[in-house]
Enzyme design. Sequence first.
Site, mmCIF file in Angstrom:
data_model
loop_
_atom_site.group_PDB
_atom_site.id
_atom_site.type_symbol
_atom_site.label_atom_id
_atom_site.label_comp_id
_atom_site.label_asym_id
_atom_site.label_seq_id
_atom_site.Cartn_x
_atom_site.Cartn_y
_atom_site.Cartn_z
ATOM 1 N N GLU A 71 0.820 -1.212 0.000
ATOM 2 C CA GLU A 71 0.000 0.000 0.000
ATOM 3 C C GLU A 71 0.853 1.261 0.000
ATOM 4 O O GLU A 71 0.696 2.148 -0.840
ATOM 5 C CB GLU A 71 -0.950 0.006 1.192
ATOM 6 C CG GLU A 71 -1.871 1.221 1.246
ATOM 7 C CD GLU A 71 -2.787 1.277 0.036
ATOM 8 O OE1 GLU A 71 -2.649 2.227 -0.752
ATOM 9 O OE2 GLU A 71 -3.606 0.379 -0.134
ATOM 10 N N ASP A 76 1.543 3.950 -3.213
ATOM 11 C CA ASP A 76 1.125 5.343 -3.027
ATOM 12 C C ASP A 76 2.288 6.302 -3.262
ATOM 13 O O ASP A 76 2.159 7.312 -3.966
ATOM 14 C CB ASP A 76 0.588 5.557 -1.606
ATOM 15 C CG ASP A 76 -0.766 4.910 -1.370
ATOM 16 O OD1 ASP A 76 -1.350 4.396 -2.338
ATOM 17 O OD2 ASP A 76 -1.228 4.916 -0.218
ATOM 18 N N SER A 93 -6.649 1.648 -4.725
ATOM 19 C CA SER A 93 -5.503 2.073 -3.929
ATOM 20 C C SER A 93 -4.457 2.759 -4.795
ATOM 21 O O SER A 93 -3.636 3.516 -4.294
ATOM 22 C CB SER A 93 -4.856 0.863 -3.241
ATOM 23 O OG SER A 93 -5.634 0.408 -2.179
ATOM 24 N N ASP A 104 -15.206 10.384 -20.689
ATOM 25 C CA ASP A 104 -16.362 9.587 -20.288
ATOM 26 C C ASP A 104 -16.091 8.098 -20.524
ATOM 27 O O ASP A 104 -15.551 7.708 -21.561
ATOM 28 C CB ASP A 104 -17.586 10.023 -21.096
ATOM 29 C CG ASP A 104 -18.897 9.544 -20.496
ATOM 30 O OD1 ASP A 104 -18.867 9.029 -19.364
ATOM 31 O OD2 ASP A 104 -19.936 9.702 -21.157
ATOM 32 N N GLY A 146 -22.180 10.018 -19.532
ATOM 33 C CA GLY A 146 -22.313 10.914 -18.394
ATOM 34 C C GLY A 146 -21.898 10.213 -17.111
ATOM 35 O O GLY A 146 -21.185 9.219 -17.127
ATOM 36 N N ASP A 153 -21.893 7.803 -13.922
ATOM 37 C CA ASP A 153 -22.433 6.486 -13.580
ATOM 38 C C ASP A 153 -21.792 6.002 -12.283
ATOM 39 O O ASP A 153 -20.707 6.468 -11.898
ATOM 40 C CB ASP A 153 -22.207 5.480 -14.710
ATOM 41 C CG ASP A 153 -20.734 5.305 -15.061
ATOM 42 O OD1 ASP A 153 -19.986 4.764 -14.222
ATOM 43 O OD2 ASP A 153 -20.322 5.706 -16.164
#
Length: 633
Positions: free
Chosen positions: A299, A303, A548, A591, A610, A612
Amino acid sequence: MRSSLVAVVSLALGLAVRASPVGSDWTLHEKRSFIPEGWSLARKLDSTAPIPLRFALTQPNIQEIEKHLYDVSHPESPNYGNHWTADQVADRFAPSPESIKVVFDWLLNSGVGPERVKLSPYKGWVEVASTAKEAAGLLRTDYNVYAHDSGKEHIACESYHLPAHVAPHVDFVTPTIHFDVPLSKRASPDTASGDSINAFGPKTSGEIVSDISGDLKDCHTTMTPDCVRALYGIKYTPVSGGKNSFAVVQYTPAGFLQSDLDMFAKKFNPGVVGKPPKVVSIDGGVVQTTNKSFGYDAEADVDIQYSSAILTSKQQVTVYQVGDLVEGGSFNNFLDALDKSYCTFEGGDDPNYDSVFPDTATGGYKGKQQCGTVKPANVISSSYGYNEADLSAKYATRQCAEYGKLGLMGVTVVSGTGDSGVTGNRGMCLNADGSQSTTGKRFNPTFPGTCPFVTAVGATQIKAGGSVTDPEIACKDHIQSGGGFSNYFAQPSYQKSAVSGYLKYHAPKYPAGTFNTSGSRAYPDIAANGAHYTVAVVGKFSDVYGTSVSAPVVASMLALVNDARIAKGKKPIGFINPSLYSSKFASSFHDITSGNNPGCGTDGFSTAKGWDPVTGLGTPNFPKLLSDYLSLA
């Protein structure tokens, strides 16, 4: 404007709040309709057992927080960018003197000695040192001991009452109906985050990446920093590094390995080789290197590696390392350090969730709990979360308000939405009574992504055999983008138009109750690639997936936007959701119209033209996003 800090339904925890009166002078404040999975009634609590009652005082102005946020965050507001100071926020949302007096007078008139009643330093809560018998009398309830299959015990009641004239001044009381209890601390490396916080990922295919060509034609199977830059048009080098700030949050014992950061940097970001991120220790936070595995290190490694690569050596990456090696840490321990008023806001931390400091255990952090000791970064990325139903609505609402307060202060909070589609962490879905199980049929939203004051990020990927110039699809390899509708928070006005269009034309036809259609917060807001990332973990390049990764990638792009604004003498963007959904930013996203996020025995939701509930508004078109933000005041 209706505030988003409203629990829109009570189904998810089976709670009935402030309902049927008991006599003319008393009212039911909260009630639990089921015992959570794994728990059973063991015995009645001994009447002499000590109970530290805590009354969280209501915040009379907190329902105005959305209005205030809009005032400084909507692109059409004349006050755009005029963020508040921490003192202004604390003053605005402090409990009223009337609430303090009403609760104190009731307790004293009920026979509680004044020496046993304490008001917190920031006046957010009232604490009473009592016994089970006295507490039961004050709240007109009975306290029991409940046992868990694991052997853990917990004190709770089925419901409780307050005098009718006191109830409006009290948000909630602890301990009462809530089973907000971490069952174990770090039962396995993959939950190495302190208490019951879960890292949404990252996940891995188990493959070791040995051939990294660096060719953009391989991005569909080997995602690299160059692939990310090509996908989203990132061609910007920071120039305001000393004035800008960016941070990622980690919870001990999860941590990074500097050798992994250097291994990645030598291949993709040579300017930072040998230059560690800035580590800010919170409540004894330490970057441990004794335990080394994908579960402990992936993790933080992902990052830092990708945010640092996007931001380059021109912008320092900060790591907020939360919690000691004994207790770990929680979201609230982290937020306490950013805002001293939050330490006691609406009752303060809950010891059932939050680690308590000083930590008296051997090897624990013996210093004071850190309150307001850390200046918040302009952009903060977090890849950790709960199932919304793991928390009480009161607890989640209190924390969500803090994200709103940070937004008022000009801080952008970015959170991943999870990797299990419409299913929650641990493969849990909701049952009809709001409890969780692996056989449930109802969608299980994640938190804090459902908080309307957080920018929630879903996951996409390049289709098989596709290129960086092709439209992406919803992530389907090894993970599915978390998304759906909150069971706790009302729909914020900034997204009503976008969400209503989806529900009108594209909503799936599932049985009633499968997901919340009562006008609730919808998520994610936006998305970014979350598949096939090449990450150095424990000395090897691994194939990594997850929101993540999506979250820090988006957060890093927003930090670049801040850099450009600061260079022009403008303020950081702060809370961005009102601008993202505005017509001015309509062309700032690619999109996504292919894919879905299955779970709970269904196909989940599908992408659509659009917004969702799989990929939100889409993935960033960075040049346009940057241009649009630079055009604002």
